[in-house]
Structures are given as C-alpha cells and as structure tokens.
Write a protein that holds these residues in place. Structure first.
Motif, PDB file in Angstrom:
ATOM      1  N   ASP A  16       0.857  -1.327  -0.022  1.00 52.87           N
ATOM      2  CA  ASP A  16       0.039  -0.105   0.130  1.00 52.87           C
ATOM      3  C   ASP A  16       0.987   1.142  -0.049  1.00 52.87           C
ATOM      4  O   ASP A  16       1.726   1.271   0.904  1.00 52.87           O
ATOM      5  CB  ASP A  16      -0.932   0.060   1.303  1.00 52.87           C
ATOM      6  CG  ASP A  16      -2.073  -1.049   1.460  1.00 52.87           C
ATOM      7  OD1 ASP A  16      -2.275  -1.673   0.239  1.00 52.87           O
ATOM      8  OD2 ASP A  16      -2.284  -1.414   2.546  1.00 52.87           O
ATOM      9  N   GLU A  17       0.454   2.254  -0.934  1.00 56.58           N
ATOM     10  CA  GLU A  17       1.253   3.713  -0.649  1.00 56.58           C
ATOM     11  C   GLU A  17       0.793   4.267   0.444  1.00 56.58           C
ATOM     12  O   GLU A  17      -0.406   4.096   0.937  1.00 56.58           O
ATOM     13  CB  GLU A  17       0.676   4.469  -1.869  1.00 56.58           C
ATOM     14  CG  GLU A  17       1.365   4.053  -3.331  1.00 56.58           C
ATOM     15  CD  GLU A  17       2.624   4.316  -3.536  1.00 56.58           C
ATOM     16  OE1 GLU A  17       3.257   5.227  -2.925  1.00 56.58           O
ATOM     17  OE2 GLU A  17       3.266   3.623  -4.270  1.00 56.58           O
ATOM     18  N   ARG A  52       9.517   4.714   0.339  1.00 59.24           N
ATOM     19  CA  ARG A  52       9.973   4.773  -0.920  1.00 59.24           C
ATOM     20  C   ARG A  52       8.938   4.190  -2.079  1.00 59.24           C
ATOM     21  O   ARG A  52       8.619   4.959  -3.287  1.00 59.24           O
ATOM     22  CB  ARG A  52      11.408   3.816  -1.305  1.00 59.24           C
ATOM     23  CG  ARG A  52      11.844   3.716  -2.585  1.00 59.24           C
ATOM     24  CD  ARG A  52      12.425   5.118  -3.056  1.00 59.24           C
ATOM     25  NE  ARG A  52      12.793   5.223  -4.301  1.00 59.24           N
ATOM     26  CZ  ARG A  52      12.238   5.388  -5.537  1.00 59.24           C
ATOM     27  NH1 ARG A  52      11.150   5.983  -5.607  1.00 59.24           N
ATOM     28  NH2 ARG A  52      12.787   5.398  -6.779  1.00 59.24           N
ATOM     29  N   SER A  53       8.127   3.249  -1.801  1.00 60.15           N
ATOM     30  CA  SER A  53       7.137   2.748  -2.717  1.00 60.15           C
ATOM     31  C   SER A  53       6.186   2.140  -1.838  1.00 60.15           C
ATOM     32  O   SER A  53       6.324   1.810  -0.613  1.00 60.15           O
ATOM     33  CB  SER A  53       7.686   1.896  -3.793  1.00 60.15           C
ATOM     34  OG  SER A  53       7.989   0.636  -3.359  1.00 60.15           O
ATOM     35  N   ALA A  54       5.193   1.286  -2.457  1.00 63.49           N
ATOM     36  CA  ALA A  54       4.162   0.476  -1.853  1.00 63.49           C
ATOM     37  C   ALA A  54       4.793  -0.368  -1.204  1.00 63.49           C
ATOM     38  O   ALA A  54       4.284  -1.150  -0.137  1.00 63.49           O
ATOM     39  CB  ALA A  54       3.175   0.207  -2.779  1.00 63.49           C
ATOM     40  N   HIS A  55       5.975  -0.930  -1.566  1.00 61.52           N
ATOM     41  CA  HIS A  55       6.520  -2.130  -0.972  1.00 61.52           C
ATOM     42  C   HIS A  55       7.873  -2.062  -0.279  1.00 61.52           C
ATOM     43  O   HIS A  55       8.182  -2.894   0.499  1.00 61.52           O
ATOM     44  CB  HIS A  55       6.770  -3.111  -2.313  1.00 61.52           C
ATOM     45  CG  HIS A  55       5.692  -3.515  -2.996  1.00 61.52           C
ATOM     46  ND1 HIS A  55       4.848  -4.412  -2.791  1.00 61.52           N
ATOM     47  CD2 HIS A  55       5.324  -3.137  -4.385  1.00 61.52           C
ATOM     48  CE1 HIS A  55       3.863  -4.383  -3.440  1.00 61.52           C
ATOM     49  NE2 HIS A  55       4.051  -3.681  -4.405  1.00 61.52           N
ATOM     50  N   ASP A 105       7.224  -5.310   5.008  1.00 57.82           N
ATOM     51  CA  ASP A 105       6.956  -6.358   5.944  1.00 57.82           C
ATOM     52  C   ASP A 105       8.157  -7.087   6.475  1.00 57.82           C
ATOM     53  O   ASP A 105       7.892  -8.032   7.209  1.00 57.82           O
ATOM     54  CB  ASP A 105       6.248  -7.519   4.872  1.00 57.82           C
ATOM     55  CG  ASP A 105       7.100  -8.001   3.758  1.00 57.82           C
ATOM     56  OD1 ASP A 105       8.422  -7.373   3.683  1.00 57.82           O
ATOM     57  OD2 ASP A 105       6.798  -8.927   3.162  1.00 57.82           O
ATOM     58  N   PHE A 106       9.386  -6.512   6.265  1.00 54.91           N
ATOM     59  CA  PHE A 106      10.536  -7.099   7.350  1.00 54.91           C
ATOM     60  C   PHE A 106      10.536  -6.552   8.562  1.00 54.91           C
ATOM     61  O   PHE A 106      10.254  -5.391   8.792  1.00 54.91           O
ATOM     62  CB  PHE A 106      11.682  -6.863   6.514  1.00 54.91           C
ATOM     63  CG  PHE A 106      12.978  -7.358   6.864  1.00 54.91           C
ATOM     64  CD1 PHE A 106      13.133  -8.801   6.436  1.00 54.91           C
ATOM     65  CD2 PHE A 106      13.964  -6.857   7.687  1.00 54.91           C
ATOM     66  CE1 PHE A 106      14.316  -9.648   6.983  1.00 54.91           C
ATOM     67  CE2 PHE A 106      14.989  -7.509   8.016  1.00 54.91           C
ATOM     68  CZ  PHE A 106      15.372  -8.822   7.864  1.00 54.91           C
ATOM     69  N   GLU A 107      11.018  -7.078   9.598  1.00 56.53           N
ATOM     70  CA  GLU A 107      10.983  -6.430  11.079  1.00 56.53           C
ATOM     71  C   GLU A 107      12.476  -5.922  11.042  1.00 56.53           C
ATOM     72  O   GLU A 107      13.591  -6.596  11.152  1.00 56.53           O
ATOM     73  CB  GLU A 107      10.850  -7.343  12.007  1.00 56.53           C
ATOM     74  CG  GLU A 107       9.399  -7.853  12.323  1.00 56.53           C
ATOM     75  CD  GLU A 107       8.991  -8.745  13.229  1.00 56.53           C
ATOM     76  OE1 GLU A 107       9.723  -9.073  14.200  1.00 56.53           O
ATOM     77  OE2 GLU A 107       7.752  -9.173  13.573  1.00 56.53           O
ATOM     78  N   LEU A 108      12.747  -4.644  11.542  1.00 54.66           N
ATOM     79  CA  LEU A 108      13.694  -3.885  11.979  1.00 54.66           C
ATOM     80  C   LEU A 108      13.611  -3.137  13.182  1.00 54.66           C
ATOM     81  O   LEU A 108      12.419  -3.163  13.678  1.00 54.66           O
ATOM     82  CB  LEU A 108      14.134  -3.124  10.733  1.00 54.66           C
ATOM     83  CG  LEU A 108      14.687  -3.509   9.636  1.00 54.66           C
ATOM     84  CD1 LEU A 108      14.993  -2.571   8.582  1.00 54.66           C
ATOM     85  CD2 LEU A 108      16.048  -4.519   9.603  1.00 54.66           C
ATOM     86  N   ARG A 109      14.786  -2.746  13.755  1.00 53.14           N
ATOM     87  CA  ARG A 109      14.633  -1.898  15.167  1.00 53.14           C
ATOM     88  C   ARG A 109      14.001  -0.639  14.858  1.00 53.14           C
ATOM     89  O   ARG A 109      13.993  -0.205  13.826  1.00 53.14           O
ATOM     90  CB  ARG A 109      15.849  -1.670  15.754  1.00 53.14           C
ATOM     91  CG  ARG A 109      16.714  -3.158  16.078  1.00 53.14           C
ATOM     92  CD  ARG A 109      18.138  -2.864  16.541  1.00 53.14           C
ATOM     93  NE  ARG A 109      18.480  -1.660  17.184  1.00 53.14           N
ATOM     94  CZ  ARG A 109      19.648  -1.102  16.622  1.00 53.14           C
ATOM     95  NH1 ARG A 109      20.136  -1.643  15.836  1.00 53.14           N
ATOM     96  NH2 ARG A 109      19.917  -0.018  17.361  1.00 53.14           N
TER      97      ARG A 109
END
Length: 160
Positions: free
Chosen positions: A56-57, A126-129, A147-151
């Motif tokens: 999603d944007e 940066r984009s929808a993804h 969808d990646f988990e970061l701090r």
C-alpha cells in the motif's frame, strides 16, 4: 518560555544523555524548507517491528520530516507498527516521539558515528513495497521491504 528561562538551558555534548529530554542528544537539524531548526533527541532502542502495510502507498514520503511522516501514518488509521511504536514511546514525561525520516537518521549517524549499531527503520516510504532504512554500523542507507522486521529508534525535537 521566558528569555531568562531560555538562557538557563544547557545543551549537552552530542552523544550525551540530555537530562529531562528523553534520550541522547543527537545534534542540531538546521532550518530547512521553511521549517525552523531543532535539536534532535534520540530515544531508547525499541522492539523490532514491521514498517507496515506492504503493498500500500502511504502518506509518509518526506525524506526530511519524520514528525510529519509519523503523524500522517498515525492519522491515516492504517497498520504501521514501527511508526506506532515510536509514536507511543514516552520518556522523561515527553510523549512527542516519532519515527525519524531518512535525512534525520543520516544526521544522527554523522553525529554519533561509532556509538550506535544495527539497522533501523526510517519513516520515509520509497514505494508501496519498500521504505528507507539506515545502518548505524557503517552509515549506509538502503531500502527494505515494509513487511520485514527492523529496530525502531524514536526521536523527538527540542526547539529553543
């Protein structure tokens, strides 16, 4: 704030805890694009979280204004775990933390080089993804899937 009270404010060295301000003093962000300059305070290292709403944007497109990005994400009513975690953070009585923009993270790295480590989310999409990320180990900025988990490292502003 009265002029006499302003004169009593002592700004700590960059990298030192700023008593009563909720974290580490990460430097001064100069005035830009009509916005006034501000001191940046780096809050605690929070849990790992997804940026959110992969595919999603979002309204968080500023590379320089993390506060505007975070408020836009929160007010959209969407599921943005990293921004929500930063926005909910409280320290030293302050509840005005936000997820920093890509430029704010780079400024933090310039000022605190060697004192922080690991990859963290910016509030800049940066984009929808994908969204911008920062590696405090070497100063590289990159893109990562939302969808990646970061701090999450929240920040707040102090305007003098």
């Amino acid at each position: 704030m009265q002029a006499a009270e302003q004169a009593q404010i002592t700004i700590p060295e960059i990298g030192a805890v700023w008593p009563g301000q909720g974290g580490i003093y990460a430097g001064f962000i100069p005035a830009r694009n009509g916005a006034e300059g501000y001191h940046l305070i780096l809050g605690d290292d929070l849990e790992r979280a997804e940026w959110g709403q992969y595919g999603d944007e979002s309204p968080a497109t500023s590379l320089i204004d993390g506060r505007a990005n975070t408020l836009a994400l929160i007010e959209s009513g969407g599921e943005y775990p990293a921004a929500i975690a930063a926005h909910k953070h409280e320290a030293d009585g302050h509840a005005d933390f936000y997820l920093p923009a890509a430029a704010e993270l780079y400024e933090i790295w310039l000022n605190l080089n060697g004192k922080l480590a690991g990859w963290v989310w910016s509030s800049s999409q940066r984009s929808a993804h994908i969204a911008f990320v920062m590696d405090f180990d070497d100063g590289s900025q990159d893109l990562n899937g939302k969808d990646f988990e970061l701090r999450v490292r929240p920040v707040r502003r102090f305007i003098q």
